[in-house]
Design an enzyme around this catalytic site. Structure first.
Site, PDB file in Angstrom:
ATOM      1  N   SER A  81       7.532  -4.997   7.272  1.00  0.00           N
ATOM      2  CA  SER A  81       7.170  -5.936   8.352  1.00  0.00           C
ATOM      3  C   SER A  81       7.980  -7.229   8.302  1.00  0.00           C
ATOM      4  O   SER A  81       7.434  -8.331   8.278  1.00  0.00           O
ATOM      5  CB  SER A  81       5.684  -6.249   8.270  1.00  0.00           C
ATOM      6  OG  SER A  81       4.967  -5.049   8.250  1.00  0.00           O
TER       7      SER A  81
ATOM      8  N   ARG B 270       0.831  -1.209   0.000  1.00  0.00           N
ATOM      9  CA  ARG B 270       0.000   0.000   0.000  1.00  0.00           C
ATOM     10  C   ARG B 270       0.861   1.254   0.000  1.00  0.00           C
ATOM     11  O   ARG B 270       1.934   1.275   0.621  1.00  0.00           O
ATOM     12  CB  ARG B 270      -0.873   0.042   1.259  1.00  0.00           C
ATOM     13  CG  ARG B 270      -2.033  -0.917   1.246  1.00  0.00           C
ATOM     14  CD  ARG B 270      -2.965  -0.666   2.420  1.00  0.00           C
ATOM     15  NE  ARG B 270      -2.246  -0.582   3.680  1.00  0.00           N
ATOM     16  CZ  ARG B 270      -2.675   0.079   4.750  1.00  0.00           C
ATOM     17  NH1 ARG B 270      -3.828   0.729   4.705  1.00  0.00           N
ATOM     18  NH2 ARG B 270      -1.978   0.106   5.864  1.00  0.00           N
TER      19      ARG B 270
ATOM     20  N   ASP C 275       5.492  -3.133  11.368  1.00  0.00           N
ATOM     21  CA  ASP C 275       4.039  -2.952  11.512  1.00  0.00           C
ATOM     22  C   ASP C 275       3.586  -3.022  12.972  1.00  0.00           C
ATOM     23  O   ASP C 275       2.615  -2.378  13.366  1.00  0.00           O
ATOM     24  CB  ASP C 275       3.263  -3.986  10.672  1.00  0.00           C
ATOM     25  CG  ASP C 275       3.648  -5.430  10.994  1.00  0.00           C
ATOM     26  OD1 ASP C 275       4.675  -5.642  11.666  1.00  0.00           O
ATOM     27  OD2 ASP C 275       2.928  -6.350  10.558  1.00  0.00           O
TER      28      ASP C 275
END
Length: 900
Positions: free
Chosen positions: A586, A522, A640
């Site tokens: 992450s 994203r 994350d």
């Protein structure tokens, strides 16, 4: 004349549909906890939960009490693939003094007959399971117990009503045990109707309804557990013995009962009781015919008005007479012969009229029986949510078997009333005896299966002691990761993130965030406003990462990322602005500062080459340079988990822990600088990314790893790595379930022992299916549908086992995760030096958010293992996107403060 006279006995289809609707309403009443006490149709749970599946085997005894004779049976069930069984029986009379005497005499008589049978068959020294067919209404709370509600069918034994008939039989057998060396284990109490269904179910697995039409009448069928309020639990199905003979005892059929029905009832042993049975069963039809003929004769319509003794004698006309008179092929000869024997001397017209009376009476019986059966079939179809259903009804009883027209009439009317059901009627062979043995055989099989399933799943049930051990081991591993001399060899890496503060509310500006951590990537634009109008606005776009890029070269991966950023900047019209950027990455990274992150190793299916050991921020900057279209200020590389903590920290300043429970599993928390030996300085705090997924990679939790965990690990992309994550995260739980299902299928406990092609496919069982299957709102029917989508053709019993396996695996995951988190909150409490800690944990991840029980079990476990900590769990909204922007904003704020 007869038609006019018996007009009320002729029932149109509209009337029958009305009877069907009334019976359906009575069924619902009988199943409800609050309405059952006043219901006439008692809908008694039989505790028979499963139909035969063909794998039953062994020797069984059965005794059968309920008809005109008492029977003892030996049933051999063969597991030869042909589903064959062998029945040997002996019949004993039921003397009047026994069936109308006292309870002790009755059960002693049964035990004597059984002993005689066992001696005849040379079975005395064998320990055999016994099924007891007891064809009277009983209230059961388990399979091997039954409280007699009321005697029916001419039985009137004193002192038995409201007592458990199984314990009475056991007592009687116990007396014989010592003196005659017999050892019999009463495993099941069965109603003859249930026995009929089970016998036919052995021959035809579609059979889920049992029907008796003989001296008595009754029906049973397989009902969904979620509809049976009288029994705990919602899983699976259970056979319900309707005891439909009492339908109408509350007046529900008064408009259909004739003067003859009322007269017959008044003269019976139990006036006002079993009114439906008195309109249907063979015990009463002959008497009904007698009463009609008597009245017609008195009115001069028959036999020249001469009333003979036979017509005045109760019970003189029996069902066998009615059946014989309705043999139309033989014309009127049978009718004439029977009436002459009864000293009635009929004319031909009399014979025609009497034959017509018999037809109307027996046809009404078939019609009423069909209407109630149609109600049951409709309920079954609706339970299964089918538009059309194929099913089998197992039938027994003298009226059905011996009456020349009855079966044909019944079939015809049922098919007319329920055109949406394709019904096969299967005649039961010695249903009550073989059926009791079948119920016993199924109970025997289920008990053996239960033992094996329990043994398979036992290693997943972690007692509190083991969980405390896991908590202490996690605590020790956290300390190793923080100490300079042990950090290099520690499995829990405790990586410093250089995030040294949480949001204070003054952050503001426009920030870009990138989020890479799964199969999607994203890009976000985050606008933060401070002050009274404090708010966060987010615009984002999602891009897929193809497998060939996830597992290609590092250069290809970062070029793809930059291509996605370019598309987004173009889309938002901000290509010229040099915005500060936070990069949520992450994967385990070793950081030397907030904007430097060296990849320790890929996880979650990524395998891009030439990345491990490299600084991912440098790789991103180089890819931006290669493209040469725009420039960005990369301020922070973020995990994350840290993003999750920061997002919740923006809402709640007490949030100092971040937890991810999704595809992966990880935790971060704010640690006192003085405890972080691998970073210079002792002042303040820094967020530590524990990377706890690798806990156990040194073998410290091998004692709780099962053979299924080992199989999942060996088949993964990184064998031997991330062992704790493989037991607790969404990416692996479905695969653990698949391995267990394969093992249970190999043991013959699932899917009829057949491992389908789809079950062999790694990854077929996604974690989202676990969440769906374990949903409390989901009936087993929907569980079966999910399994069918996966190409797994499951029975109702299979679905229950699959649901149980899913539950055990996800519960263990939540409890292990809770044990790890308890170690962290305990450490925070000690750091602060307080007796009682109040702290918030920011949580993200699909497993925590979407699984119906994971979050509750996790919270309960933390409470049990860290009782001095009051932990609030706060759901993070977009930790990896919004969180990255907040970290960038906090870093910018702290940087500006430092410069000033």
């Amino acid at each position: 004349q007869v038609d006019r006279y018996l007009y009320h006995m002729r029932l149109s289809d509209d009337v029958l549909l009305d009877v069907m609707a009334r019976f359906q309403a009575e069924m619902v009443k009988g199943l409800g906890r609050d309405t059952n006490p006043t219901a006439t149709v008692k809908m008694l749970p039989s505790f028979v939960r499963s139909l035969p599946d063909g794998s039953e085997k062994g020797d069984f005894l059965a005794v059968d009490l309920g008809g005109s004779q008492f029977r003892a049976h030996q049933v051999k069930v063969f597991d030869d693939g042909k589903q064959s069984s062998q029945l040997e029986s002996k019949f004993y009379p039921t003397p009047k003094e026994v069936i109308q005497g006292n309870g002790a005499e009755l059960f002693d008589y049964i035990a004597d007959c059984l002993l005689d049978f066992m001696e005849t068959k040379n079975l005395k020294h064998k320990k055999l399971p016994l099924g007891f067919t007891f064809s009277f209404p009983c209230k059961q709370t388990k399979l091997e117990e039954g409280i007699l509600l009321a005697w029916t069918k001419h039985f009137k034994v004193r002192g038995v009503q409201d007592t458990d008939v199984v314990s009475s039989l056991r007592k009687a057998l116990q007396k014989h045990k010592a003196s005659f060396d017999i050892d019999v284990d009463v495993l099941a109490l069965v109603n003859d109707t249930v026995g009929t269904m089970m016998t036919c179910g052995y021959d035809d697995q579609r059979c889920e309804v049992g029907l008796i039409i003989g001296t008595g009448t009754n029906a049973c069928y397989m009902e969904e557990m979620r509809h049976i309020d009288l029994v705990e639990g919602d899983e699976g199905r259970m056979c319900i013995n309707t005891e439909w003979g009492a339908f109408g005892d509350d007046g529900a059929l008064d408009d259909l009962r004739t003067e003859f029905d009322r007269e017959l009832d008044l003269g019976s042993l139990n006036p006002g009781k079993q009114l439906f049975e008195k309109m249907i069963s063979s015990l009463y039809l002959g008497e009904l015919v007698r009463l009609i003929l008597l009245k017609m004769t008195k009115e001069g319509l028959l036999f020249n008005g001469k009333v003979s003794t036979a017509l005045l004698t109760k019970g003189k006309i029996e069902m066998k007479h009615v059946s014989a008179m309705e043999k139309y092929k033989e014309g009127l000869s049978n009718t004439k012969e029977i009436l002459t024997e009864l000293n009635l001397f009929p004319s031909e017209e009399d014979c025609v009229a009497v034959q017509h009376v018999c037809t109307i009476v027996s046809f009404r019986s078939a019609n009423l029986c069909a209407a109630a059966l149609a109600a049951i079939l409709t309920r079954l179809r609706e339970n299964k949510k089918l538009l059309r259903m194929r099913t089998t009804v197992g039938i027994d009883g003298g009226l059905y078997k011996t009456h020349p027209q009855y079966a044909k009439r019944l079939h015809k009317v049922v098919r007319r009333l329920v055109p949406t059901c394709d019904v096969r009627f299967l005649l039961s062979v010695s249903g009550s005896g073989r059926g009791a043995a079948m119920v016993t055989a199924v109970a025997h099989r289920l008990a053996a299966q239960r033992q094996r399933i329990d043994a398979t799943l036992a290693p997943f049930l972690l007692p509190l002691g083991i969980l405390r051990e896991v908590k202490h081991k996690m605590r020790a591993e956290l300390e190793y990761g923080l100490k300079r001399e042990t950090q290099a060899n520690a499995t829990v890496k405790m990586l410093p993130t250089y995030v040294c503060g949480t949001p204070d509310g003054t952050e503001k500006g426009k920030f870009l965030a990138l989020d890479l951590g799964g199969t999607n990537f994203r890009v976000l634009l985050v606008k933060i406003k401070s002050g009274r109008r404090r708010s966060v606005q987010i615009y984002n776009k999602i891009f897929a990462i193809p497998l060939e890029i996830m597992q290609g070269t590092g250069e290809e991966l970062f070029d793809h990322i930059v291509q996605c950023i370019a598309d987004f900047l173009e889309y938002m019209g901000i290509k010229g602005a040099r915005l500060p950027l936070g990069f949520t990455f992450s994967f385990p990274c070793r950081q030397a500062s907030i904007d430097k992150g060296t990849l320790v190793g890929w996880t979650k299916g990524f395998k891009a080459t030439d990345c491990e050991g490299e600084d991912v921020v440098d790789m991103l900057r180089e890819a931006i340079r290669r493209r040469n279209e725009f420039d960005l200020d990369i301020v922070a590389v973020v995990n994350d988990t840290v993003g999750t903590m920061m997002t919740c920290g923006y809402e709640d300043p007490n949030c100092e822990i971040g937890l991810i429970a999704g595809t992966g599993s990880n935790v971060c928390y704010m640690e006192d600088m003085k405890n972080i030996e691998i970073v210079e300085g002792n002042e303040g705090k820094m967020c530590i990314n524990t990377e706890w997924g690798a806990f156990g990679d040194n073998g410290c939790i091998d004692n709780i790893r099962t053979k299924y965990d080992k199989e999942v690990d060996e088949g993964s992309l990184n064998p031997g790595k991330q062992r704790y994550e493989k037991m607790t995260s969404g990416m692996y739980l479905g695969e653990i379930v698949r391995q267990i299902l394969i093992d249970l299928t190999k043991q013959g406990l699932l899917f009829r022992g057949h491992i389908s092609e789809s079950l062999r496919k790694r990854g077929i069982f996604e974690t989202k299916f676990l969440s769906q299957i374990e949903s409390d709102r989901l009936a087993l029917l929907q569980v079966r549908r999910i399994l069918q989508q996966l190409g797994l053709d499951s029975t109702c019993d299979d679905s229950i086992i699959v649901k149980e396996v899913c539950g055990v695996v996800s519960r263990r995951a939540a409890r292990l995760c809770g044990a790890g988190l308890a170690a962290i909150v305990e450490k925070k409490r000690e750091n602060r030096g307080v007796e009682r800690l109040q702290i918030t944990v920011g949580v993200d991840g699909t497993l925590y958010k979407l699984h119906p029980h994971f979050s509750r079990v996790l919270r309960e476990t933390v409470k049990e293992l860290a009782p001095q900590c009051d932990v609030t769990f706060m759901l993070s909204e977009d930790g990896s996107g919004k969180g990255a922007a907040l970290i960038t904003a906090v870093a910018k704020r702290l940087h500006n403060v430092g410069q000033k």
